[in-house]
Design a protein around this motif. Structure first.
Motif, short mmCIF file in Angstrom:
data_model
loop_
_atom_site.label_atom_id
_atom_site.label_comp_id
_atom_site.label_asym_id
_atom_site.label_seq_id
_atom_site.Cartn_x
_atom_site.Cartn_y
_atom_site.Cartn_z
N ARG A 181 -15.56 -51.20 -0.11
CA ARG A 181 -15.22 -50.42 1.08
C ARG A 181 -14.49 -49.16 0.63
O ARG A 181 -13.53 -49.23 -0.12
CB ARG A 181 -14.32 -51.23 2.02
CG ARG A 181 -14.94 -52.51 2.53
CD ARG A 181 -13.91 -53.40 3.22
NE ARG A 181 -13.42 -52.84 4.46
CZ ARG A 181 -12.22 -52.31 4.62
NH1 ARG A 181 -11.36 -52.25 3.61
NH2 ARG A 181 -11.84 -51.84 5.80
N ASP A 182 -14.94 -48.01 1.12
CA ASP A 182 -14.33 -46.76 0.67
C ASP A 182 -14.49 -45.68 1.73
O ASP A 182 -15.54 -45.58 2.38
CB ASP A 182 -14.99 -46.30 -0.65
CG ASP A 182 -14.19 -45.22 -1.34
OD1 ASP A 182 -14.30 -44.04 -0.93
OD2 ASP A 182 -13.48 -45.54 -2.31
N MET A 183 -13.46 -44.83 1.88
CA MET A 183 -13.48 -43.80 2.91
C MET A 183 -14.55 -42.73 2.66
O MET A 183 -14.95 -42.01 3.59
CB MET A 183 -12.11 -43.15 3.05
CG MET A 183 -11.63 -42.36 1.84
SD MET A 183 -12.21 -40.65 1.76
CE MET A 183 -11.44 -39.97 3.22
N HIS A 184 -15.05 -42.63 1.44
CA HIS A 184 -16.05 -41.62 1.15
C HIS A 184 -17.41 -41.93 1.80
O HIS A 184 -18.29 -41.07 1.82
CB HIS A 184 -16.21 -41.45 -0.36
CG HIS A 184 -15.01 -40.82 -1.00
ND1 HIS A 184 -13.99 -41.59 -1.54
CD2 HIS A 184 -14.65 -39.53 -1.15
CE1 HIS A 184 -13.06 -40.77 -2.02
NE2 HIS A 184 -13.42 -39.53 -1.80
N PHE A 185 -17.55 -43.14 2.34
CA PHE A 185 -18.78 -43.51 3.04
C PHE A 185 -18.62 -43.42 4.56
O PHE A 185 -19.51 -43.84 5.30
CB PHE A 185 -19.23 -44.91 2.63
CG PHE A 185 -19.49 -45.04 1.14
CD1 PHE A 185 -20.64 -44.49 0.58
CD2 PHE A 185 -18.58 -45.67 0.32
CE1 PHE A 185 -20.87 -44.59 -0.78
CE2 PHE A 185 -18.80 -45.77 -1.05
CZ PHE A 185 -19.96 -45.22 -1.60
N ARG A 186 -17.50 -42.88 5.01
CA ARG A 186 -17.28 -42.75 6.45
C ARG A 186 -18.25 -41.74 7.09
O ARG A 186 -18.83 -40.90 6.42
CB ARG A 186 -15.86 -42.27 6.74
CG ARG A 186 -14.76 -43.26 6.48
CD ARG A 186 -13.43 -42.62 6.80
NE ARG A 186 -12.30 -43.44 6.37
CZ ARG A 186 -11.03 -43.04 6.41
NH1 ARG A 186 -10.75 -41.83 6.89
NH2 ARG A 186 -10.06 -43.83 5.99
N GLU A 187 -18.32 -41.84 8.41
CA GLU A 187 -19.04 -40.86 9.22
C GLU A 187 -18.30 -39.52 9.16
O GLU A 187 -17.13 -39.45 8.74
CB GLU A 187 -19.14 -41.38 10.67
CG GLU A 187 -19.77 -40.44 11.68
CD GLU A 187 -21.23 -40.13 11.38
OE1 GLU A 187 -21.47 -39.43 10.38
OE2 GLU A 187 -22.11 -40.55 12.16
N GLU A 222 -18.60 -27.86 4.41
CA GLU A 222 -18.18 -27.93 3.00
C GLU A 222 -17.28 -29.14 2.76
O GLU A 222 -17.45 -29.86 1.76
CB GLU A 222 -17.45 -26.65 2.61
CG GLU A 222 -16.99 -26.63 1.16
CD GLU A 222 -16.29 -25.34 0.78
OE1 GLU A 222 -15.84 -25.23 -0.38
OE2 GLU A 222 -16.18 -24.43 1.64
N GLU A 223 -16.32 -29.37 3.65
CA GLU A 223 -15.42 -30.52 3.49
C GLU A 223 -16.19 -31.84 3.58
O GLU A 223 -15.93 -32.78 2.82
CB GLU A 223 -14.33 -30.48 4.57
CG GLU A 223 -13.35 -29.35 4.38
CD GLU A 223 -12.48 -29.11 5.61
OE1 GLU A 223 -11.38 -28.56 5.45
OE2 GLU A 223 -12.91 -29.47 6.74
N TYR A 224 -17.13 -31.89 4.51
CA TYR A 224 -17.93 -33.09 4.69
C TYR A 224 -18.71 -33.42 3.42
O TYR A 224 -18.66 -34.54 2.92
CB TYR A 224 -18.87 -32.90 5.88
CG TYR A 224 -19.91 -33.99 6.02
CD1 TYR A 224 -19.59 -35.20 6.63
CD2 TYR A 224 -21.20 -33.81 5.51
CE1 TYR A 224 -20.54 -36.20 6.75
CE2 TYR A 224 -22.15 -34.81 5.64
CZ TYR A 224 -21.82 -36.00 6.25
OH TYR A 224 -22.76 -37.00 6.35
N TRP A 225 -19.44 -32.45 2.89
CA TRP A 225 -20.29 -32.72 1.73
C TRP A 225 -19.48 -32.98 0.47
O TRP A 225 -19.90 -33.76 -0.40
CB TRP A 225 -21.29 -31.60 1.52
CG TRP A 225 -22.47 -31.75 2.42
CD1 TRP A 225 -22.84 -30.95 3.46
CD2 TRP A 225 -23.43 -32.81 2.37
NE1 TRP A 225 -23.97 -31.45 4.07
CE2 TRP A 225 -24.36 -32.58 3.42
CE3 TRP A 225 -23.61 -33.93 1.56
CZ2 TRP A 225 -25.43 -33.42 3.67
CZ3 TRP A 225 -24.67 -34.78 1.80
CH2 TRP A 225 -25.57 -34.53 2.83
#
Length: 223
Positions: free
Chosen positions: A82-88, A144-147
């Motif tokens: 589980r990791d925040m980098h896979f969030r929506e 940019e932040e999202y990617w």
């Protein structure tokens, strides 16, 4: 190293049902949402997963555990990462708001009063940038932040020690993230006005030896 990624959109939540932006916020799965997870599990039950990843949201985690519990390809399932980098995508001030109202607030100043109108006139990246601009706190993620965050998620997968050539990987994903991946990496011929269904499977081949723009090949979408 080529990895076969099976991206599953999480089961339906109450925010999905009520047509509200969800992002980093979290609402429970509906009964249909549990059924979505079980359906995806049955679809993927014969795939031997070497690793499994999801965002640190309960809707993604429940979907992941349900799929792994349905799996019959191996006795021992991989430990779920589980990791925040896979969030929506993070919608900032607009988290939990009605989708139509939020996208009107983002797009209307630019003459595009809906999500689809923004995409058609300005491209998908503008949906993120316009929402950040409209956010009075400017907390919503820019393109940019999202990617930057999502690419770090791909790096987490690439560097997982249990993975090997031709390994199959389960990734529980989210609606706008799947659309963003398709807009960036899919060749012509996919109808991206069709949103991925809850519990649907999108398959990618991920070449960990390549730069990200050359690393992802779409195998199938929204199955």
């Amino acid at each position: 190293m080529i990895l076969h990624l099976h991206l599953v959109r999480h089961g339906q939540t109450y925010f999905n049902r009520y047509n509200r932006l969800q992002g980093w916020s979290n609402s429970p799965l509906t009964q249909s949402g549990y059924e979505d997870a079980h359906k995806a599990g049955r679809t993927l039950k014969d795939v031997a997963f070497a690793a499994a990843f999801c965002s640190d949201t309960t809707r993604a985690e429940i979907t992941a555990h349900t799929i792994l519990e349905e799996n019959t390809a191996q006795k021992e399932q991989p430990r779920l990462v589980r990791d925040m980098h896979f969030r929506e995508q993070f919608y900032g001030y607009f988290e939990g708001q009605d989708m139509a109202a939020a996208w009107w607030a983002a797009g209307a100043p630019h003459g595009a009063g809906s999500y689809n109108a923004i995409v058609e006139r300005f491209g998908l990246a503008a949906t993120k940038d316009f929402l950040k601009e409209a956010d009075p706190f400017h907390d919503a993620e820019s393109d940019e932040e999202y990617w930057d965050r999502i690419e770090k998620g791909f790096s987490i997968i690439a560097n997982h020690p249990q993975l090997h050539e031709d390994a199959h990987v389960l990734v529980i994903s989210h609606g706008n993230t799947l659309l963003s991946i398709m807009h960036r990496f899919a060749p012509d011929g996919y109808d991206l006005s069709e949103r991925p269904l809850n519990g649907s499977v999108t398959q990618l081949d991920f070449d960990t030896s390549q730069d990200i723009d050359d690393a992802v090949s779409i195998v199938s979408y929204n199955q």
